[in-house]
Design a protein around this motif. Structure first.
Motif, short mmCIF file in Angstrom:
data_model
loop_
_atom_site.label_atom_id
_atom_site.label_comp_id
_atom_site.label_asym_id
_atom_site.label_seq_id
_atom_site.Cartn_x
_atom_site.Cartn_y
_atom_site.Cartn_z
N SER A 104 -5.84 5.33 0.25
CA SER A 104 -5.70 5.49 -1.20
C SER A 104 -6.93 4.95 -1.91
N THR A 105 -7.26 5.54 -3.05
CA THR A 105 -8.35 5.02 -3.86
C THR A 105 -7.90 3.73 -4.55
N LEU A 106 -8.86 2.96 -5.04
CA LEU A 106 -8.55 1.67 -5.63
C LEU A 106 -7.65 1.78 -6.85
N ASN A 107 -7.78 2.87 -7.62
CA ASN A 107 -6.95 3.02 -8.81
C ASN A 107 -5.57 3.59 -8.51
N LEU A 108 -5.26 3.85 -7.21
CA LEU A 108 -3.96 4.34 -6.75
C LEU A 108 -3.57 5.67 -7.37
N LYS A 109 -4.56 6.48 -7.73
CA LYS A 109 -4.30 7.80 -8.29
C LYS A 109 -4.57 8.92 -7.30
N ASN A 110 -5.07 8.58 -6.12
CA ASN A 110 -5.31 9.56 -5.06
C ASN A 110 -4.86 8.97 -3.73
N GLY A 151 0.76 -1.24 0.00
CA GLY A 151 0.00 0.00 0.00
C GLY A 151 0.79 1.28 0.00
N LEU A 152 2.11 1.23 0.16
CA LEU A 152 2.89 2.46 0.15
C LEU A 152 2.91 3.08 -1.24
N PRO A 153 2.85 4.39 -1.33
CA PRO A 153 2.89 5.04 -2.65
C PRO A 153 4.30 5.01 -3.24
N ARG A 154 4.39 5.31 -4.51
CA ARG A 154 5.69 5.44 -5.14
C ARG A 154 6.43 6.64 -4.54
N SER A 155 7.72 6.49 -4.34
CA SER A 155 8.48 7.54 -3.67
C SER A 155 8.71 8.74 -4.58
N LYS A 156 8.93 9.88 -3.96
CA LYS A 156 9.12 11.14 -4.68
C LYS A 156 10.59 11.34 -4.98
N GLY A 157 10.91 11.55 -6.26
CA GLY A 157 12.29 11.78 -6.66
C GLY A 157 12.63 13.25 -6.76
N ILE A 158 11.71 14.06 -7.27
CA ILE A 158 11.89 15.50 -7.41
C ILE A 158 10.66 16.19 -6.82
N VAL A 159 10.87 17.17 -5.95
CA VAL A 159 9.76 17.87 -5.30
C VAL A 159 10.01 19.37 -5.33
N ILE A 160 9.00 20.13 -5.73
CA ILE A 160 9.02 21.59 -5.62
C ILE A 160 7.80 21.99 -4.81
N LYS A 161 8.02 22.72 -3.71
CA LYS A 161 6.93 23.04 -2.79
C LYS A 161 6.93 24.53 -2.43
N ARG A 162 5.73 25.08 -2.36
CA ARG A 162 5.53 26.45 -1.89
C ARG A 162 4.61 26.41 -0.68
N GLU A 163 5.05 27.04 0.43
CA GLU A 163 4.31 26.99 1.68
C GLU A 163 4.06 28.39 2.23
N ILE A 164 2.88 28.59 2.82
CA ILE A 164 2.50 29.86 3.41
C ILE A 164 1.90 29.61 4.79
N VAL A 165 2.37 30.36 5.79
CA VAL A 165 1.79 30.35 7.13
C VAL A 165 0.99 31.63 7.29
N ARG A 166 -0.25 31.50 7.70
CA ARG A 166 -1.12 32.67 7.86
C ARG A 166 -0.66 33.55 9.01
N TRP A 224 -3.75 15.83 0.51
CA TRP A 224 -4.28 15.16 -0.68
C TRP A 224 -3.21 15.17 -1.76
N GLU A 225 -2.86 13.98 -2.28
CA GLU A 225 -1.93 13.85 -3.39
C GLU A 225 -2.64 13.20 -4.55
N ARG A 226 -2.51 13.79 -5.73
CA ARG A 226 -3.27 13.37 -6.90
C ARG A 226 -2.38 13.23 -8.11
N GLU A 227 -2.57 12.13 -8.85
CA GLU A 227 -1.81 11.92 -10.08
C GLU A 227 -2.30 12.85 -11.18
N ILE A 228 -1.35 13.51 -11.85
CA ILE A 228 -1.66 14.31 -13.03
C ILE A 228 -1.48 13.48 -14.29
N HIS A 229 -0.33 12.82 -14.39
CA HIS A 229 -0.06 11.95 -15.53
C HIS A 229 1.01 10.92 -15.14
#
Length: 333
Positions: free
Chosen positions: A229-235, A39-54, A273-278
């Motif tokens: 995770s959803t059954l199709n492993l895209k979410n 059930g573990l997701p595929r690992s992240k090789g490249i990540v770009i993140k933008r974060e904001i604290v209110r 929430w993590e979602r597959e784009i392609h």
């Protein structure tokens, strides 16, 4: 040419169990034990993140007196990259690099000349680090993990100090056991800045999948999260609590030109929430509450350091958006 480069990157990422999901097998004396569970997701090789604290309030006390201000903008950019460098049945190693910059902007200070606010607003907190991840499986149900991390934290672009004045190092060795395809656990120790100051504390890791969709992942005291995770492993959806900590070497007084240390630690309660784009390209949305543990300025990075500026921060809402790359499914088959 760019397409060929992407294919090579995907192949590298998919080859390493440190970065990508391993085939699930029972640990026996005829195969090498791997720490992954169902059930573990595929690992992240490249990540770009933008974060904001209110917006939140900060109240400070030091030898310069007391002051308070509203932090109107607390933003952070983050970039991560990981790739394998050794791929053998009995030993895996991967390397990574991580860079982030955090910015603060104050409004309505009681004392416009308060040095801590002036210096923090005019100087971003930066970190650039290299990381090494190692996995040593055995032919029993046992495996060994090791993470090394080192880099520069703080105002390391200053020409007044040597780069080693900003150097931070951490190490986390663990020994683990895989009970079956759905359960694995490990114990170890960390030498790091997880609580804002340099310290040593125990680590307990526990991964359990209840089925192909539900699971829990923990490495205490750093993180605990419930996974679905959803059954199709895209979410993928997560509810989690995590500890964020770091230590920055900065200049507070330009006249004295001395380094001081900002001890920064907080606990976060988040929904993700993590979602597959392609297939190989995904995005993530995350939000929740951040509660401060430590945001003090000290004369040293050790656990016994004297506090120069004591700060209290209100809880605040935090959210981030990320784009990341994972190995394509066809390369994992």
């Amino acid at each position: 040419m760019p397409r060929r480069i992407l294919q090579i990157v995907f192949l590298l990422l998919s080859a390493s169990p440190v970065l990508a999901q391993e085939p699930i097998i029972n640990c026996t004396d005829s195969v090498f034990c791997v720490p992954g569970v169902v059930g573990l997701p595929r690992s992240k090789g490249i990540v770009i993140k933008r974060e904001i604290v209110r917006d939140y309030w900060i109240k400070s006390e030091s030898g310069d007196g007391k002051s308070s201000a509203e932090v109107r903008r607390n933003r952070r950019w983050e970039f991560k990259l990981r790739a394998p460098i050794i791929l053998k049945d009995g030993f895996k190693m991967a390397a990574g690099v991580k860079y982030f910059v955090e910015e603060f902007n104050f409004e309505q200070p009681d004392n416009l000349d308060y040095p801590f606010y002036q210096n923090l607003e005019n100087r971003s907190l930066r970190s650039i680090r290299g990381e090494i991840f190692m996995v040593k499986p055995t032919r029993t149900n046992k495996y060994y993990l090791l993470r090394l991390s080192a880099g520069l934290n703080g105002d390391y672009q200053s020409e007044s100090f040597a780069k080693n004045d900003f150097f931070k190092f951490s190490i986390s060795p663990l020994i683990g056991w895989k009970k079956n395809d759905y359960v694995s656990y490990a114990f170890g120790v960390a030498f790091s800045y997880g609580f804002g100051r340099r310290s040593i504390y125990p680590l307990v890791a526990y991964n359990r999948s209840f089925n192909n969709q539900w699971g829990i992942e923990t490495i205490l005291p750093a993180e605990i999260k419930l996974r679905y995770s959803t059954l199709n492993l895209k979410n993928y959806f997560y509810a989690k609590a995590e500890l964020h900590g770091s230590n920055y070497s900065i200049r507070l007084d330009e006249a004295k030109n001395d380094l001081v240390f900002l001890d920064k630690s907080e606990v976060r309660f988040l929904l993700t929430w993590e979602r597959e784009i392609h297939d190989w390209l995904w995005f993530g949305l995350e939000g929740g509450l951040r509660s401060n543990i430590n945001f003090d300025l000290s004369d040293d990075a050790s656990i016994s350091a004297d506090v120069l500026v004591e700060n209290r921060l209100n809880s605040a809402f935090v959210y981030n958006f990320s784009i990341f790359v994972v190995p394509p499914r066809k390369l994992l088959k």
